[in-house]
Design a protein around this motif. Structure first.
Motif, PDB file in Angstrom:
ATOM      1  N   LEU A 202       0.826  -1.209   0.000  1.00  0.00           N
ATOM      2  CA  LEU A 202       0.000   0.000   0.000  1.00  0.00           C
ATOM      3  C   LEU A 202       0.858   1.256   0.000  1.00  0.00           C
ATOM      4  O   LEU A 202       0.544   2.242  -0.681  1.00  0.00           O
ATOM      5  N   ALA A 203       1.964   1.217   0.746  1.00  0.00           N
ATOM      6  CA  ALA A 203       2.857   2.383   0.801  1.00  0.00           C
ATOM      7  C   ALA A 203       3.466   2.660  -0.566  1.00  0.00           C
ATOM      8  O   ALA A 203       3.606   3.820  -0.974  1.00  0.00           O
ATOM      9  N   GLU A 205       2.115   1.692  -3.530  1.00  0.00           N
ATOM     10  CA  GLU A 205       1.021   2.109  -4.418  1.00  0.00           C
ATOM     11  C   GLU A 205       0.655   3.576  -4.209  1.00  0.00           C
ATOM     12  O   GLU A 205       0.326   4.285  -5.170  1.00  0.00           O
ATOM     13  N   GLN A 206       0.726   4.032  -2.962  1.00  0.00           N
ATOM     14  CA  GLN A 206       0.346   5.404  -2.645  1.00  0.00           C
ATOM     15  C   GLN A 206       1.485   6.399  -2.822  1.00  0.00           C
ATOM     16  O   GLN A 206       1.299   7.599  -2.619  1.00  0.00           O
ATOM     17  N   GLY A 207       2.672   5.890  -3.192  1.00  0.00           N
ATOM     18  CA  GLY A 207       3.797   6.772  -3.438  1.00  0.00           C
ATOM     19  C   GLY A 207       4.487   7.278  -2.187  1.00  0.00           C
ATOM     20  O   GLY A 207       5.327   8.183  -2.259  1.00  0.00           O
ATOM     21  N   ARG A 208       4.175   6.687  -1.034  1.00  0.00           N
ATOM     22  CA  ARG A 208       4.822   7.119   0.206  1.00  0.00           C
ATOM     23  C   ARG A 208       6.252   6.598   0.302  1.00  0.00           C
ATOM     24  O   ARG A 208       7.090   7.180   0.985  1.00  0.00           O
ATOM     25  N   SER A 228      -2.505  -6.237  -7.651  1.00  0.00           N
ATOM     26  CA  SER A 228      -2.140  -4.822  -7.745  1.00  0.00           C
ATOM     27  C   SER A 228      -1.882  -4.391  -9.187  1.00  0.00           C
ATOM     28  O   SER A 228      -1.199  -5.076  -9.946  1.00  0.00           O
ATOM     29  N   LYS A 230      -0.791  -1.140  -9.574  1.00  0.00           N
ATOM     30  CA  LYS A 230       0.111  -0.003  -9.408  1.00  0.00           C
ATOM     31  C   LYS A 230       1.509  -0.421  -8.973  1.00  0.00           C
ATOM     32  O   LYS A 230       2.422   0.405  -8.948  1.00  0.00           O
TER      33      LYS A 230
END
Length: 303
Positions: A202-203, A205-208, A228, A230
């Motif tokens: 998730l990190a 995918e969210q660009g964090r 996924s 992304k």
């Protein structure tokens, strides 16, 4: 499921699968109606296998970690190590396997205090552990991989690539990948520590973060299972420590007095390896030919 990463443990022993589980308090055990099976009075563990055959059940210590040993969403006991155990112990004349969930750090203390009979959690073999338990030969060898954005825009394939590009890295709690990255030159203070590989996905995918580091099986499984669009998993690679390969290989662990049981287990494990059945058993959990190994516990126990 793992204790905090020890600052003094050294890079070779800080993965959740290779943390030294000695001296930690026992975690909460699953409900088990069985009494303890003592083998302390048996020469070389000579009669434990017979006792297990007589009672028809062997208790397996697991740490609730996918894909190594866990209870699935349907309440079924499964994972790479338990599925091997089901086959091996049946062939040894023990019909049933019973899970005893505990924290990873409590596996060795729980084994030694006879809370269960065998550790069935894909535990990495290392010299420190070899002074506390006896291991079967490893049933897998693990490499690392990354979760990166689709197309791998920063071309990240090794920890050195993270240093070269200045990519923002994350890994899991107590993962050895943190140590591998620091050894390669990544600043530990700049590594984001997340609960697990799903949080890592998730990190990314969210660009964090640019990259999440984990074992190849856990990384590839989470990308595949979530579908996924992304993110993607990189090809497996061998982590290096001080210019040398850091080999992670997991195995079943037994009490030091239970060498006869360990030897009987090893005999059946070798048959599974030779026939190719071992790979067929573990393939549903994301293991491939790349994770199969002929390494021995004796080799891995050497300092």
């Amino acid at each position: 499921m793992a204790p905090p990463r020890r600052k003094d443990a050294g890079f070779r022993t800080i993965r959740r699968r290779s943390l030294l589980a000695g001296g930690a308090a026992l975690g909460v055990l699953g409900a088990t109606g069985c009494s303890r099976v003592s083998s302390a009075d048996a020469k070389d563990g000579g009669n434990l296998l017979e006792r297990l055959r007589s009672q028809g059940t062997v208790r397996l210590g697991i740490a609730g970690e996918i894909p190594f040993g866990y209870i699935d969403k349907d309440g079924e006991f499964t994972g790479e190590a338990p599925e091997i155990a089901k086959v091996v112990f049946k062939r040894l004349g023990v019909a049933r396997v019973q899970p005893v969930p505990t924290e990873f750090a409590s596996l060795i203390p729980g084994l030694r205090s006879q809370q269960f009979d065998v550790v069935s959690a894909g535990m990495y073999i290392n010299p420190e552990r070899c002074r506390q338990v006896v291991f079967a030969d490893p049933d897998y060898r693990m490499r690392d991989a990354f979760i990166v954005a689709k197309g791998n825009p920063k071309n990240l394939h090794t920890y050195e690539d993270i240093v070269r590009t200045g990519a923002k890295m994350a890994s899991g709690t107590a993962y050895a990948e943190i140590g591998y990255a620091v050894n390669a030159g990544v600043k530990e203070s700049e590594i984001a520590v997340l609960p697990d590989q799903l949080a890592g996905l998730l990190a990314v995918e969210q660009g964090r973060v640019d990259v999440f580091a984990g074992t190849t099986v856990t990384v590839h499984n989470v990308v595949k299972q979530t579908g996924s669009r992304k993110a993607e998993a990189t090809e497996p690679f061998q982590p290096m420590v001080d210019g040398k390969p850091d080999i992670g290989a997991g195995a079943f662990a037994f009490r030091p007095e239970d060498t006869n049981l360990r030897d009987a287990f090893n005999g059946e494990l070798r048959k599974l390896k030779k026939s190719g059945e071992l790979l067929r058993i573990v393939r549903p959990f994301g293991f491939t030919e790349n994770e199969m190994t002929d390494l021995t516990a004796e080799e891995l126990c050497k300092p």
